[in-house]
Design a protein around this motif. Structure first.
Motif, PDB file in Angstrom:
ATOM      1  N   ILE A 232       0.826  -1.215   0.000  1.00  0.00           N
ATOM      2  CA  ILE A 232       0.000   0.000   0.000  1.00  0.00           C
ATOM      3  C   ILE A 232       0.858   1.262   0.000  1.00  0.00           C
ATOM      4  CG2 ILE A 232      -1.689   1.324   1.324  1.00  0.00           C
ATOM      5  CD1 ILE A 232      -2.773  -1.374   2.338  1.00  0.00           C
ATOM      6  N   LEU A 233       1.892   1.276   0.869  1.00  0.00           N
ATOM      7  CA  LEU A 233       2.706   2.484   1.028  1.00  0.00           C
ATOM      8  C   LEU A 233       3.884   2.488   0.054  1.00  0.00           C
ATOM      9  CD1 LEU A 233       2.688   2.662   4.919  1.00  0.00           C
ATOM     10  CD2 LEU A 233       1.164   3.813   3.312  1.00  0.00           C
ATOM     11  N   HIS A 234       4.407   3.665  -0.225  1.00  0.00           N
ATOM     12  CA  HIS A 234       5.409   3.804  -1.279  1.00  0.00           C
ATOM     13  C   HIS A 234       6.844   3.821  -0.759  1.00  0.00           C
ATOM     14  CE1 HIS A 234       2.659   5.282  -4.736  1.00  0.00           C
ATOM     15  NE2 HIS A 234       1.928   4.700  -3.809  1.00  0.00           N
ATOM     16  N   LYS A 235       7.067   4.246   0.469  1.00  0.00           N
ATOM     17  CA  LYS A 235       8.425   4.365   0.989  1.00  0.00           C
ATOM     18  C   LYS A 235       8.670   3.315   2.064  1.00  0.00           C
ATOM     19  CE  LYS A 235       9.148   9.302   0.131  1.00  0.00           C
ATOM     20  NZ  LYS A 235       9.533  10.596   0.732  1.00  0.00           N
ATOM     21  N   ARG A 236       9.867   2.719   2.007  1.00  0.00           N
ATOM     22  CA  ARG A 236      10.198   1.690   3.002  1.00  0.00           C
ATOM     23  C   ARG A 236      10.233   2.256   4.411  1.00  0.00           C
ATOM     24  NH1 ARG A 236      15.578  -1.132   1.029  1.00  0.00           N
ATOM     25  NH2 ARG A 236      15.986   0.988   0.283  1.00  0.00           N
ATOM     26  N   SER A 237      10.702   3.482   4.538  1.00  0.00           N
ATOM     27  CA  SER A 237      10.761   4.088   5.872  1.00  0.00           C
ATOM     28  C   SER A 237       9.367   4.239   6.461  1.00  0.00           C
ATOM     29  CB  SER A 237      11.456   5.449   5.802  1.00  0.00           C
ATOM     30  OG  SER A 237      10.774   6.319   4.905  1.00  0.00           O
ATOM     31  N   THR A 238       8.420   4.624   5.622  1.00  0.00           N
ATOM     32  CA  THR A 238       7.032   4.764   6.085  1.00  0.00           C
ATOM     33  C   THR A 238       6.442   3.400   6.437  1.00  0.00           C
ATOM     34  OG1 THR A 238       6.782   6.650   4.601  1.00  0.00           O
ATOM     35  CG2 THR A 238       4.780   5.726   5.528  1.00  0.00           C
TER      36      THR A 238
END
Length: 478
Positions: A232-238
């Motif tokens: 769902i999310l685009h950034k690994r950190s997020t």
């Protein structure tokens, strides 16, 4: 199918090249190995100690010389609760509940001597067990490895080229899921070894297999959850931040809040309040030591009439023993009613806490694990019930010996002089009626039945995560 395997192999190779993932996995395997070895050694030592203590208690009781039967009622006896074989993986409530009960007449003592020596094994981490490591730390390792499974491809702008090669979103997600499943199976190896050792120690093979399967299902739930967020999310950190927050909420915050909330909403009566009410009710049933207590007046008249006797000395039975029998029966009925009320309250609290498994899978696996291992609240209550049944049995056998083997005249004159005291004793062979006691593991069907509700909760979590992963894979395609 080939592309799914190819994607899985590629993901596994990436993890092997990742020092963070590899380091985290090694730390987990080291932690689970150490806790497994220490817990197994500790539980085995506890089991041997309690078995020996039980034998010593029985030998001490059975080797007593000729005595007045009521002296032996108050001399009492100890019973010990041996941990089941699967306690080497999940000790459950064993460390915080009493391991022995002192049995004596006119009282129902609580379990005593909860373990205190375990804290020396791991210091500040003495609460750790293999079960807790799998429940709390294994999901963290899964998050560490899998958080970038799909977000990494999107972040590196590789997702579109991969899809343009004809790889569907479903194949991509299934390939990543297969890689994560392989890793989960690898970290389940210590559990497999622990369960195998427990089987050789007497555990049910089916119970050990069930324990392995439910933990596998639990970790798969976390694996699917990780892939969903990564999709769902685009950034690994997020992704890592969100999954870490989920881990903290599900594994630490919600279980703690649930325990506090259940304790607040379903309080149990305090000891002082309960004891005062209990003493008032016990006063109504009469004092079994006092044959002149009004509560036994009707019993006296019935016996005199039944045997056509003019006085208690003319009865063919010792009225003092008869009073002891009747007094113990009435007293035990009252004690059992209070014990049943307390156990019902504790069970209600436990059931309400289990309901919070709908909010966090950690509580669900906790209840399943303890039930299957035989270290849950129901198992502790069974020990208390067995101990009480044994207490009532041996006390009443001694009371019957008091009534049938000791004359009333010898009984009332036992304190007159030494010779009278010797005449008011019965043969030591009566102590053998106590019998031996060994706390056995509960029946497997009962343990499975106890775990059934929480298992349904965990299964629901699994199906919900599968549906969510399917939707996420479809979203990648679009």
């Amino acid at each position: 199918m080939k592309e799914i395997v190819y994607i899985a192999v590629g993901e596994l190779r990436y993890w092997l090249r990742s020092h963070l993932a590899l380091g985290g996995s090694l730390v987990f395997l080291m932690l689970i190995s150490i806790t497994s070895i220490l817990t197994t050694g500790h539980i085995n030592a506890e089991n041997n100690a309690r078995v020996q203590q039980q034998k010593n208690a029985e030998d001490t009781f059975l080797t007593q010389p000729d005595r007045h039967p009521h002296r032996m009622v108050h001399y009492g006896h100890y019973v010990f609760r041996s941990p089941p074989p699967l306690a080497t993986f999940d000790p459950g409530l064993d460390a915080i509940t009493g391991q022995s009960i002192f049995l004596e007449g006119h009282r129902q003592n609580t379990a005593m001597f909860a373990e205190s020596g375990a804290s020396a094994d791991l210091g500040g981490l003495s609460w750790l067990s293999p079960a807790l490591v799998y429940q709390i730390f294994a999901p963290l390792i899964i998050i560490l490895l899998g958080h970038g499974a799909i977000a990494r491809e999107r972040e590196a702008a590789l997702l579109t080229p991969i899809l343009s090669l004809g790889v569907s979103g479903y194949s991509l997600v299934l390939g990543k899921a297969l890689a994560l499943l392989i890793f989960i199976i690898i970290i389940m190896i210590p559990l497999m070894v622990t369960c195998t050792i427990a089987v050789f120690k007497g555990a049910d093979p089916i119970a050990a297999g069930l324990l392995f399967c439910v933990y596998l299902l639990y970790l798969i739930v976390w694996g699917i959850m990780t892939l969903c967020v990564s999709s769902i999310l685009h950034k690994r950190s997020t992704v890592l931040a969100v999954l870490s927050s989920c881990w903290f909420i599900f594994n630490l915050a919600l279980p703690s809040l649930a325990v506090n909330f259940v304790t607040y909403t379903t309080p149990l009566s305090g000891k002082i309040e309960t004891d005062l009410t209990l003493l008032a009710d016990l006063h109504k049933v009469g004092d079994g030591h006092n044959i002149n207590d009004p509560a036994f007046g009707q019993l006296r008249e019935q016996l005199l009439k039944k045997y056509n006797a003019q006085s208690l000395a003319d009865l063919p039975v010792n009225f003092r023993g008869i009073v002891a029998i009747e007094g113990e029966r009435k007293l035990t009925n009252v004690l059992n009613s209070y014990a049943a009320r307390r156990m019902a309250g504790e069970t209600q609290q436990s059931q309400q806490l289990a309901n919070y498994g709908w909010l966090t899978p950690t509580l669900a696996i906790t209840f399943i694990s303890r039930s299957i291992a035989g270290t849950d609240l129901a198992n502790y209550h069974r020990f208390q019930k067995e101990a009480e049944a044994l207490r009532f049995s041996f006390v009443q056998k001694l009371n019957h010996a008091h009534a049938e083997q000791l004359s009333y005249s010898d009984d009332i004159q036992r304190n007159k002089d030494e010779a009278s005291g010797l005449k008011a004793r019965i043969n030591a062979s009566n102590w053998k009626s106590l019998g031996s006691y060994h706390f056995k593991k509960s029946i497997l069907s009962d343990r499975v039945k106890s775990a059934f509700y929480s298992f349904n909760i965990l299964l629901t979590w699994f199906f919900e995560m599968c549906i969510m992963l399917f939707l996420c894979a479809r979203g990648i395609n679009s």
